[in-house]
Design an enzyme around this catalytic site. Structure first.
Site, PDB file in Angstrom:
ATOM      1  N   LYS A  54       7.734  -3.161  10.656  1.00 57.18           N
ATOM      2  CA  LYS A  54       9.094  -3.030  10.102  1.00 57.18           C
ATOM      3  C   LYS A  54      10.141  -2.912  11.204  1.00 57.18           C
ATOM      4  CE  LYS A  54      11.520  -0.172   6.657  1.00 57.18           C
ATOM      5  NZ  LYS A  54      11.300   0.909   5.663  1.00 57.18           N
ATOM      6  N   GLU A  77      12.271   7.982   8.498  1.00 58.65           N
ATOM      7  CA  GLU A  77      11.553   6.846   9.104  1.00 58.65           C
ATOM      8  C   GLU A  77      11.843   6.704  10.597  1.00 58.65           C
ATOM      9  OE1 GLU A  77      10.748   3.194   7.045  1.00 58.65           O
ATOM     10  OE2 GLU A  77      11.802   3.988   5.308  1.00 58.65           O
ATOM     11  N   CYS A  91      10.831  -3.294   2.992  1.00 58.65           N
ATOM     12  CA  CYS A  91      11.843  -2.448   2.349  1.00 58.65           C
ATOM     13  C   CYS A  91      13.262  -2.643   2.866  1.00 58.65           C
ATOM     14  CB  CYS A  91      11.442  -0.986   2.429  1.00 58.65           C
ATOM     15  SG  CYS A  91      12.499   0.020   1.356  1.00 58.65           S
ATOM     16  N   GLU A 135       4.944  -1.069   0.237  1.00 58.24           N
ATOM     17  CA  GLU A 135       5.100  -0.415   1.549  1.00 58.24           C
ATOM     18  C   GLU A 135       4.314   0.901   1.572  1.00 58.24           C
ATOM     19  OE1 GLU A 135       9.042   1.281   1.941  1.00 58.24           O
ATOM     20  OE2 GLU A 135       8.972   1.209   4.133  1.00 58.24           O
ATOM     21  N   ASN A 177       5.588   1.131  10.762  1.00 56.41           N
ATOM     22  CA  ASN A 177       5.506   0.889   9.318  1.00 56.41           C
ATOM     23  C   ASN A 177       5.159  -0.592   9.184  1.00 56.41           C
ATOM     24  OD1 ASN A 177       5.993   0.512   6.590  1.00 56.41           O
ATOM     25  ND2 ASN A 177       7.823   1.807   6.559  1.00 56.41           N
ATOM     26  N   ASN A 231      10.017   1.361  -0.856  1.00 50.57           N
ATOM     27  CA  ASN A 231      10.116   2.717  -1.415  1.00 50.57           C
ATOM     28  C   ASN A 231      11.593   3.060  -1.403  1.00 50.57           C
ATOM     29  OD1 ASN A 231       7.302   4.398  -1.519  1.00 50.57           O
ATOM     30  ND2 ASN A 231       7.230   2.804   0.042  1.00 50.57           N
TER      31      ASN A 231
HETATM   32  N1  CDT Z   1      11.681   2.625   2.742  1.00 47.16           N
HETATM   33  C1  CDT Z   1      12.958   2.215   2.913  1.00 47.16           C
HETATM   34  O1  CDT Z   1      13.256   1.473   3.829  1.00 47.16           O
HETATM   35  N2  CDT Z   1      13.858   2.725   2.059  1.00 47.16           N
HETATM   36  C2  CDT Z   1      15.268   2.496   2.198  1.00 47.16           C
HETATM   37  C3  CDT Z   1      16.011   3.681   1.701  1.00 47.16           C
HETATM   38  C4  CDT Z   1      17.355   3.712   2.266  1.00 47.16           C
HETATM   39  S1  CDT Z   1      18.524   4.001   1.050  1.00 47.16           S
HETATM   40  C5  CDT Z   1      19.690   2.768   1.369  1.00 47.16           C
HETATM   41  C6  CDT Z   1      15.762   1.252   1.460  1.00 47.16           C
HETATM   42  O2  CDT Z   1      16.503   0.478   2.073  1.00 47.16           O
HETATM   43  O3  CDT Z   1      15.459   1.062   0.288  1.00 47.16           O
END
Ligand code: CDT
Length: 312
Positions: free
Chosen positions: A127, A146, A172, A47, A110, A197
């Site tokens: 996304k 985000e 993600c 990502e 995204n 990430n």
């Molecule tokens: N980039 C991304 O979507 N990260 C989120 C962080 C949130 S923490 C629950 C993830 O779901 O990993």
């Protein structure tokens, strides 16, 4: 029978804020060459792979924010990746921050693109599930912005016939939601690819920290099994500008078993020969949608996306 697609999940180590896009593209090309030398058909990058994961920082200046986004894909900077894919005859998936001008409006998404082994874009995903907050939380060690920096994706969960099977993408946070896998598998997805990430720390709920790796795998193993699909999940790992991100880049079979996983928090390829015919027992037997379930018996309207709370 077997329909094998050999896949490299290309984990990225941290991308420092000081690293140029050109240098990142060089890193990705190196991984692509290594994947080809292992006979891979497809390499999946993570990502927003071209920069540090900027939603971790509060950015007020619009030009500074825009500097993390791509206005074209490919662009003169990313074209070498597309050219190398065509030269090597390997497909790839690339996650990036997309700045689009649509209907006279500036929109940020995204996104990820799936690219064929001819270097041509097969499809794009934006996304859908955006985690985090819009406001500045200066007491937290890092932000999760985000919702501030991106719009919710407006392309749905498309699938494409590619690489000898049916392929769909998510990004993600989407991997944590059961409907992601179901939306894709209802359209035949045999392979679901994603980048992530994921910080190892939850500033507001620190007791979840020790469960980060477990939850990451739990949702994808269930998603793979319950939808009879391969899942390939690719991390941006390690300590990036003070934010620790989990690794756990992995490839999960339709059985739900993790068949390959990263060992480091650096640039690393996780490779597996995925047989798309391993989806058959799940799609045709255990989770045969046509034969084994009746949505009209669920007590909700089939098209309803969230059930209303029961009236007491
Ligand atoms: N980039 C991304 O979507 N990260 C989120 C962080 C949130 S923490 C629950 C993830 O779901 O990993």
């Amino acid at each position: 029978m077997s329909r094998i697609i050999k896949i490299a999940a290309a984990q990225s180590g941290p991308v420092p804020l000081s690293q140029s896009r050109e240098d990142v593209v060089e890193r990705l090309i190196e991984q692509m060459r290594s994947a080809k030398s292992q006979d891979c058909d497809l390499i999946v990058f993570t990502e927003c792979v071209l920069t540090a994961f900027f939603p971790h920082w509060w950015i007020e200046d619009e030009d500074e924010l825009d500097s993390y986004f791509e206005t074209q894909m490919p662009s003169p900077i990313t074209q070498p990746l597309f050219d190398e894919a065509a030269r090597l005859k390997i497909g790839f998936q690339l996650g990036y921050a997309e700045l689009a001008f649509e209907d006279g409006n500036k929109k940020r998404f995204n996104s990820s693109v799936l690219v064929g082994d001819d270097g041509q874009i097969i499809g794009k995903f934006r996304k859908v599930h955006l985690p985090g907050h819009r406001d500045h939380r200066p007491d937290n060690p890092f932000q999760n912005l985000e919702k501030r920096y991106f719009e919710f994706g407006d392309l749905g969960f498309p699938t494409w016939r590619a690489f000898g099977g049916v392929v769909g993408m998510c990004i993600c946070n989407g991997r944590r939601w059961s409907e992601t896998y179901r939306a894709l598998s209802l359209q035949g997805a045999e392979l679901i690819t994603l980048g992530f990430n994921t910080p190892g720390h939850h500033p507001e709920f620190p007791h979840l920290d020790e469960l980060s790796g477990f939850h990451h795998l739990l949702c994808m193993q269930a998603g793979a099994y319950q939808n009879g699909a391969w899942v390939v999940a690719v991390s941006k790992a390690g300590e990036e500008e003070g934010v620790h991100q989990i690794g756990h880049t992995c490839i999960i079979a339709p059985s739900g078993k993790v068949v390959a996983e990263s060992k480091t928090l650096e640039d690393e390829l996780v490779v597996h020969a995925c047989d798309l015919d391993e989806t058959i027992p799940y799609k045709e037997y255990i989770f045969n949608y046509e034969k084994n379930r009746r949505i009209e018996h669920y007590g909700i309207i089939a098209s309803q996306t969230s059930a209303a709370p029961p009236s007491s």
